[in-house]
Design an enzyme around this catalytic site. Structure first.
Site, short mmCIF file in Angstrom:
data_model
loop_
_atom_site.label_atom_id
_atom_site.label_comp_id
_atom_site.label_asym_id
_atom_site.label_seq_id
_atom_site.Cartn_x
_atom_site.Cartn_y
_atom_site.Cartn_z
N ARG A 196 0.85 -1.33 0.02
CA ARG A 196 -0.04 -0.11 -0.11
C ARG A 196 0.95 1.29 -0.04
O ARG A 196 0.66 2.24 -0.67
CB ARG A 196 -0.70 0.00 1.29
CG ARG A 196 -2.32 -0.53 1.06
CD ARG A 196 -2.66 -1.15 2.39
NE ARG A 196 -1.89 -2.22 2.61
CZ ARG A 196 -1.88 -3.59 2.14
NH1 ARG A 196 -2.78 -4.00 1.69
NH2 ARG A 196 -0.95 -4.54 2.65
N THR A 197 1.82 1.17 0.76
CA THR A 197 2.53 2.58 0.85
C THR A 197 3.19 2.95 -0.33
O THR A 197 3.15 4.07 -0.80
CB THR A 197 3.64 2.44 2.28
OG1 THR A 197 2.92 2.22 3.20
CG2 THR A 197 4.40 3.79 2.64
N LYS A 199 25.82 -3.99 -2.44
CA LYS A 199 27.19 -3.78 -2.47
C LYS A 199 27.93 -3.25 -1.59
O LYS A 199 29.22 -3.05 -1.37
CB LYS A 199 27.43 -3.13 -3.76
CG LYS A 199 27.10 -3.57 -5.11
CD LYS A 199 27.71 -2.67 -6.20
CE LYS A 199 26.89 -3.30 -7.74
NZ LYS A 199 27.31 -1.85 -8.69
N ARG A 232 11.62 3.48 2.91
CA ARG A 232 11.07 2.85 3.91
C ARG A 232 12.62 2.03 4.19
O ARG A 232 13.25 1.41 3.30
CB ARG A 232 10.16 1.81 3.41
CG ARG A 232 10.01 0.86 4.58
CD ARG A 232 8.56 -0.27 4.39
NE ARG A 232 7.69 0.68 4.58
CZ ARG A 232 6.26 0.04 4.54
NH1 ARG A 232 6.00 -1.09 4.19
NH2 ARG A 232 5.17 0.79 4.99
N HIS A 284 5.97 5.68 11.28
CA HIS A 284 5.35 5.71 10.00
C HIS A 284 4.19 6.59 9.79
O HIS A 284 3.16 6.57 9.69
CB HIS A 284 4.44 4.36 9.93
CG HIS A 284 4.24 3.91 8.45
ND1 HIS A 284 4.13 4.98 7.45
CD2 HIS A 284 3.74 2.72 8.03
CE1 HIS A 284 3.76 4.18 6.21
NE2 HIS A 284 3.45 2.91 6.60
C1 NCD Z 1 2.28 -1.28 8.06
C2 NCD Z 1 3.76 -1.05 8.19
O1 NCD Z 1 4.52 -1.23 7.26
O2 NCD Z 1 4.15 -0.51 9.45
N1 NCD Z 1 1.94 -1.33 6.72
C3 NCD Z 1 1.60 -0.15 5.95
O3 NCD Z 1 2.45 0.48 5.66
N2 NCD Z 1 0.20 0.04 5.80
C4 NCD Z 1 1.60 -2.04 9.15
C5 NCD Z 1 2.25 -3.75 8.91
O4 NCD Z 1 3.05 -4.07 8.09
O5 NCD Z 1 2.09 -4.56 9.79
#
Ligand code: NCD
Length: 306
Positions: A54-55, A83, A104, A132
Site C-alpha cells: 500500500r505505501t 554492494k 522505507r 510511519h
Molecule cells: C504497516 C507497516 O508497514 O508498518 N503497513 C503499512 O504501511 N500499511 C503495517 C504492517 O506492516 O503491519
C-alpha cells in the site's frame, strides 16, 4: 507551509498544517481531477529497503495522478546497498536525481539520518519499529471522515504494540488532540514501548493497558487492529505463540458500538476474520484509499504545487 520540508515523525507538522492536508485530501477525493498535472515534470524517488504494497503503490499512484513520475527500487537487493553503499551516499544520489524521496528502511532512525544528508525533502515511509507518519495521516483522515472530527473519542489499539510502528506514530499524534482516551490491548510481551507511554503521560492523556479484547469492545469509537510483526521478532517460536492471540470475528464485533470504526493499516494476516469485511464498521479498505488522497495532498504541498 510545508513546502520543502521533510516528514520523519508525525509531529514534524503542526496540527493546523495537518488540518490543511486533510482538507486538501477531501477536496481531491470529491474531485479526482483537482490538482491533476500540478506535478508535471517532477520526480519522486521511492526507495524501499523493506517490503510494501500500500505505501509504495499509493505514493506512486499519488505522484502519477498529479502528473509527476517515479523512479526507485522495491527491494534493497537491486540497489547498491547490497554492494555495501552507505545510506548517506544512496540518499545523496537519489536527492540529485529526484525532487523528493520516500524511503522505507528496517533501521530505526534511518529516515532522520536520510533527511540530514538529503538536499530534497525526505518522507519517512516506515523506519523499523519506530514511526510511519504517512500511515498516521491516513489513519487521522479516516477517523475525521468517518466520525466527523478527531476529539472526544476512545481509541483501542490491539495486537503488537511493541513493534507496530503505525501504533507508535498514531498514539503520539492522537495525544495532541483534545479529549482522546486510549486503550492499549496486547499480551504482556507486546506492550507499548516506555518512550511512547512517557509522551502520553507528559501530554496528560488518559490511557489504560489491558490484555482482553472482548471486555473493551463496547467502550471503543475506534478499534485499531494490528498484525504481529514477524520480521521484528528474534525468535520464531515466540512469533508462533503470539501470532493468533487476537482475532476479530463477527461474534466479537457484535459487542461493539453501532457507530464504531474498525481500522487496520494492513496487511492483515489472521487478526481480522474475512467474515466481517462487509460489516459497515469495517473501514480498513476505505482507509487504504484515503491513504492515496492524503499522499496526493502531501506531495502537492511538499513540492510547492499548491
Ligand atoms: C504497516 C507497516 O508497514 O508498518 N503497513 C503499512 O504501511 N500499511 C503495517 C504492517 O506492516 O503491519
Amino acid at each position: 507551509m510545508i513546502e520543502g520540508r521533510s516528514l520523519v515523525e508525525p509531529e514534524d507538522f503542526s496540527l493546523s498544517e495537518m488540518e490543511s492536508l486533510f482538507s486538501l485530501a477531501e477536496k481531491i477525493e470529491k474531485d479526482e481531477k483537482y490538482l491533476r498535472e500540478c506535478l508535471k515534470g517532477r520526480l519522486l524517488a521511492t526507495l524501499f529497503f523493506e517490503p510494501s504494497t500500500r505505501t509504495r503503490l499509493s505514493f506512486e499512484a499519488a505522484m502519477l495522478r498529479l502528473g509527476g513520475n517515479c523512479l526507485g527500487f522495491a527491494e534493497p537487493g537491486s540497489s547498491s546497498a547490497s554492494k555495501g553503499e552507505s545510506l548517506a551516499d544512496t540518499i545523496r544520489m537519489a536527492a540529485s536525481y529526484a525532487d523528493a524521496i520516500v524511503m522505507r528502511n528496517p533501521k530505526e532512525g534511518a529516515a532522520l539520518l536520510a533527511s540530514r544528508y538529503s538536499s530534497v525533502p525526505v518522507i519517512n515511509a516506515g523506519d523499523g519499529g519506530h514511526h510511519h507518519p504517512t500511515q498516521t495521516l491516513t489513519d487521522l483522515l479516516t477517523i475525521r471522515r468517518l466520525l466527523g472530527n478527531i476529539e472526544n473519542i476512545t481509541v483501542g489499539f490491539c495486537g503488537d504494540l511493541k513493534f507496530g510502528r503505525t501504533v507508535h506514530s498514531l498514539a503520539k499524534a492522537l495525544s495532541r488532540y483534545p479529549k482522546i482516551k486510549m486503550i492499549f490491548i496486547s499480551p504482556a510481551e507486546l506492550v507499548l514501548p516506555e518512550y511512547i507511554k512517557s509522551i502520553l503521560v507528559k501530554q496528560k492523556v488518559q490511557f489504560e493497558e489491558r490484555e482482553g479484547l472482548e471486555e473493551s469492545m463496547n467502550e471503543l469509537d475506534v478499534l485499531y487492529m494490528t498484525r504481529v510483526q514477524r520480521e521484528r521478532f528474534f525468535n520464531e517460536d515466540d512469533y508462533i505463540r503470539l501470532k493468533d492471540i487476537y482475532v476479530l470475528n463477527g461474534e466479537k464485533l457484535s459487542l461493539a458500538k453501532k457507530s464504531a470504526v474498525v481500522l487496520h493499516p494492513l496487511p492483515r494476516v489472521n487478526e481480522i476474520s474475512v467474515e466481517i469485511d462487509d460489516d459497515p464498521r469495517a473501514a480498513y479498505f476505505k482507509q487504504a484509499k484515503y491513504g492515496m488522497y492524503v499522499r496526493m495532498a502531501l506531495l502537492a504541498s511538499i513540492l510547492g504545487a499548491i
